[in-house]
Enzyme design. Structure first.
Site, PDB file in Angstrom:
ATOM      1  N   GLY A 119       1.641   4.269   2.089  1.00 18.31           N
ATOM      2  CA  GLY A 119       1.120   3.089   1.403  1.00 18.31           C
ATOM      3  C   GLY A 119      -0.266   2.721   1.900  1.00 18.31           C
ATOM      4  O   GLY A 119      -0.544   2.775   3.098  1.00 18.31           O
ATOM      5  N   LYS A 142      -1.321  -0.139   2.066  1.00 17.03           N
ATOM      6  CA  LYS A 142      -1.237  -1.372   2.858  1.00 17.03           C
ATOM      7  C   LYS A 142      -1.594  -1.047   4.312  1.00 17.03           C
ATOM      8  O   LYS A 142      -2.188  -1.842   5.011  1.00 17.03           O
ATOM      9  CB  LYS A 142       0.158  -1.963   2.779  1.00 17.03           C
ATOM     10  CG  LYS A 142       0.275  -3.174   3.648  1.00 17.03           C
ATOM     11  CD  LYS A 142       1.610  -3.828   3.494  1.00 17.03           C
ATOM     12  CE  LYS A 142       1.878  -4.690   4.683  1.00 17.03           C
ATOM     13  NZ  LYS A 142       2.269  -3.903   5.854  1.00 17.03           N
ATOM     14  N   GLU A 164      10.308  -3.317  -2.236  1.00 14.91           N
ATOM     15  CA  GLU A 164       9.723  -2.633  -3.405  1.00 14.91           C
ATOM     16  C   GLU A 164       8.496  -1.794  -3.066  1.00 14.91           C
ATOM     17  O   GLU A 164       8.169  -0.850  -3.781  1.00 14.91           O
ATOM     18  CB  GLU A 164       9.353  -3.643  -4.485  1.00 14.91           C
ATOM     19  CG  GLU A 164      10.556  -4.207  -5.213  1.00 14.91           C
ATOM     20  CD  GLU A 164      10.153  -5.384  -6.082  1.00 14.91           C
ATOM     21  OE1 GLU A 164       9.401  -5.165  -7.044  1.00 14.91           O
ATOM     22  OE2 GLU A 164      10.572  -6.513  -5.767  1.00 14.91           O
ATOM     23  N   GLY A 165       7.813  -2.151  -1.979  1.00 13.32           N
ATOM     24  CA  GLY A 165       6.670  -1.339  -1.550  1.00 13.32           C
ATOM     25  C   GLY A 165       7.124   0.068  -1.195  1.00 13.32           C
ATOM     26  O   GLY A 165       6.577   1.063  -1.689  1.00 13.32           O
ATOM     27  N   HIS A 166       8.166   0.150  -0.357  1.00 14.96           N
ATOM     28  CA  HIS A 166       8.725   1.465  -0.006  1.00 14.96           C
ATOM     29  C   HIS A 166       9.196   2.201  -1.259  1.00 14.96           C
ATOM     30  O   HIS A 166       8.988   3.405  -1.418  1.00 14.96           O
ATOM     31  CB  HIS A 166       9.941   1.310   0.911  1.00 14.96           C
ATOM     32  CG  HIS A 166       9.652   0.676   2.241  1.00 14.96           C
ATOM     33  ND1 HIS A 166      10.125  -0.568   2.582  1.00 14.96           N
ATOM     34  CD2 HIS A 166       8.961   1.115   3.319  1.00 14.96           C
ATOM     35  CE1 HIS A 166       9.744  -0.869   3.810  1.00 14.96           C
ATOM     36  NE2 HIS A 166       9.032   0.137   4.287  1.00 14.96           N
ATOM     37  N   GLY A 191      12.373   1.513   7.585  1.00 17.64           N
ATOM     38  CA  GLY A 191      13.531   0.830   7.024  1.00 17.64           C
ATOM     39  C   GLY A 191      13.277  -0.613   6.654  1.00 17.64           C
ATOM     40  O   GLY A 191      12.134  -1.050   6.560  1.00 17.64           O
ATOM     41  N   SER A 219       8.185  -5.554   5.464  1.00 22.25           N
ATOM     42  CA  SER A 219       9.461  -5.835   6.131  1.00 22.25           C
ATOM     43  C   SER A 219       9.316  -7.045   7.048  1.00 22.25           C
ATOM     44  O   SER A 219      10.267  -7.783   7.279  1.00 22.25           O
ATOM     45  CB  SER A 219       9.898  -4.625   6.960  1.00 22.25           C
ATOM     46  OG  SER A 219       9.892  -3.463   6.173  1.00 22.25           O
ATOM     47  N   ARG A 220       8.116  -7.246   7.578  1.00 23.42           N
ATOM     48  CA  ARG A 220       7.908  -8.333   8.548  1.00 23.42           C
ATOM     49  C   ARG A 220       7.852  -9.719   7.891  1.00 23.42           C
ATOM     50  O   ARG A 220       7.912 -10.726   8.601  1.00 23.42           O
ATOM     51  CB  ARG A 220       6.615  -8.098   9.329  1.00 23.42           C
ATOM     52  CG  ARG A 220       6.717  -6.945  10.324  1.00 23.42           C
ATOM     53  CD  ARG A 220       5.478  -6.873  11.213  1.00 23.42           C
ATOM     54  NE  ARG A 220       5.683  -6.008  12.355  1.00 23.42           N
ATOM     55  CZ  ARG A 220       5.294  -4.728  12.411  1.00 23.42           C
ATOM     56  NH1 ARG A 220       4.697  -4.159  11.387  1.00 23.42           N
ATOM     57  NH2 ARG A 220       5.508  -4.018  13.509  1.00 23.42           N
ATOM     58  N   LEU A 235      14.072  -1.791   3.696  1.00 28.17           N
ATOM     59  CA  LEU A 235      13.317  -1.358   2.511  1.00 28.17           C
ATOM     60  C   LEU A 235      13.041  -2.498   1.538  1.00 28.17           C
ATOM     61  O   LEU A 235      13.845  -3.411   1.376  1.00 28.17           O
ATOM     62  CB  LEU A 235      14.089  -0.244   1.797  1.00 28.17           C
ATOM     63  CG  LEU A 235      14.389   0.992   2.648  1.00 28.17           C
ATOM     64  CD1 LEU A 235      15.198   2.002   1.827  1.00 28.17           C
ATOM     65  CD2 LEU A 235      13.105   1.640   3.159  1.00 28.17           C
TER      66      LEU A 235
END
Ligand code: AMP
Length: 288
Positions: free
Chosen positions: A147, A149, A35-37, A31, A186-187, A33
């Site tokens: 991802g 990442k 743009e990566g998600h 969650g 998100s972090r 969220l």
């Protein structure tokens, strides 16, 4: 968009879709969220009849002293973004739904975890593999989207699917970045303003590593040293700056084949990770 909270409901729904011959693309997330998600959702939307997203901050993959409580959450906003992005089914279980009793079985990842995040986050990948096994059994996916990442996570999921003969296709998706190169995460909201201005150093250091390879450097130690020097200019503490084969994540004395350069830096309230994959000899489409 349909939202379901219980294991029973999502399993029934997903099984019904599969019975009707529909393909399911599954995007597991924690969650908050961004743009990566949504790039994962976009790809899943293109490839499948039905897109299922889960939002679950999995307590089992956080160690003591890690940021489980401080992990950012905003389910209202996530619902809107998921719906706008074309998610058909949003699965939002509580922790008590996913771990209904004391576990009788957990998934223990044996390889690809003694380095990078696996070394500094003990038990993290057992938590990831355990929750993903549950989520895959609940969502009956045709394809799952992860991802790059979290490249070590992709390597672990690849092992999980292969070893357990799970009939699911793994689709890795490139890392989405801010304009200054910082990987979207998100972090990132837990960075102070000055840390945010230093954070692009991670990607810059990775690019410098790739540049050295392009110039002919094949000694990982020489590259790691230069990456460290760049990261030391930030106020963060370097957790790791390493180079391994990918996806096996084995140490190399001389770089060749597909390799990963990966870094992790702990800032005051956010631990950031980033990586790039380089193919040696360099292929022309490599973004260096
Ligand atoms: P998370 O919510 O952090 O567990 O991430 C859920 C999924 O989104 C994982 O497969 C991540 O690798 C992926 N993801 C997170 N950040 C990015 C990004 N910047 N670009 C692409 N995928 C990402």
């Amino acid at each position: 968009m349909i939202e379901v909270h219980t294991a029973k409901d999502i399993q029934k729904l997903a099984k019904n879709y599969r019975k009707k011959g529909k393909t399911i693309g599954f995007v597991p997330t924690m969650g908050f969220l961004h743009e990566g998600h949504m790039s994962l959702v976009k790809k899943a939307r293109k490839d499948n009849d039905i897109v299922v997203m889960s939002i679950f901050v999995n307590p089992m993959q956080f160690g003591p002293g890690e940021d489980y409580d401080a992990y950012p959450r905003d389910l209202e906003r996530d619902r809107t973004l998921a719906e706008e992005g074309g998610v058909d089914v949003l699965f939002t279980p509580g922790a008590e739904e996913m771990y209904q009793q004391e576990s009788t079985v957990i998934v223990n990842v044996k390889k690809r975890t003694d380095v990078l995040c696996g070394r500094s986050r003990e038990g993290h990948f057992d938590g990831v593999a355990t929750v993903l096994t549950k989520l895959f059994n609940l969502t009956s996916p045709t394809r799952v989207y992860f991802g790059m990442k979290d490249a070590q996570q992709v390597a672990v999921v690849d092992g999980l699917l292969n070893d357990f003969f799970m009939d699911i296709e793994l689709i890795p998706v490139d890392t989405m970045r801010e304009d200054d190169g910082l990987a979207k995460s998100s972090r990132n909201v837990n960075l102070s303003a000055s840390e945010r201005s230093e954070a692009p150093a991670l990607y810059q250091a990775l690019q410098q590593g790739a540049r050295l390879i392009r110039e002919g450097e094949r000694n990982p130690d020489a590259i790691k040293k230069e990456i460290r020097t760049l990261l030391e200019k930030t106020s963060g503490v370097i957790d790791y700056a390493d180079i391994y084969s990918y996806p096996d994540l084995e140490t190399m004395e001389t770089l060749s084949g597909k390799i990963i350069i990966a870094v992790a830096v702990q800032f005051s309230k956010a631990r950031l990770i980033d990586n790039i994959i380089v193919n040696i000899p360099l292929d022309q489409k490599e973004d260096l």
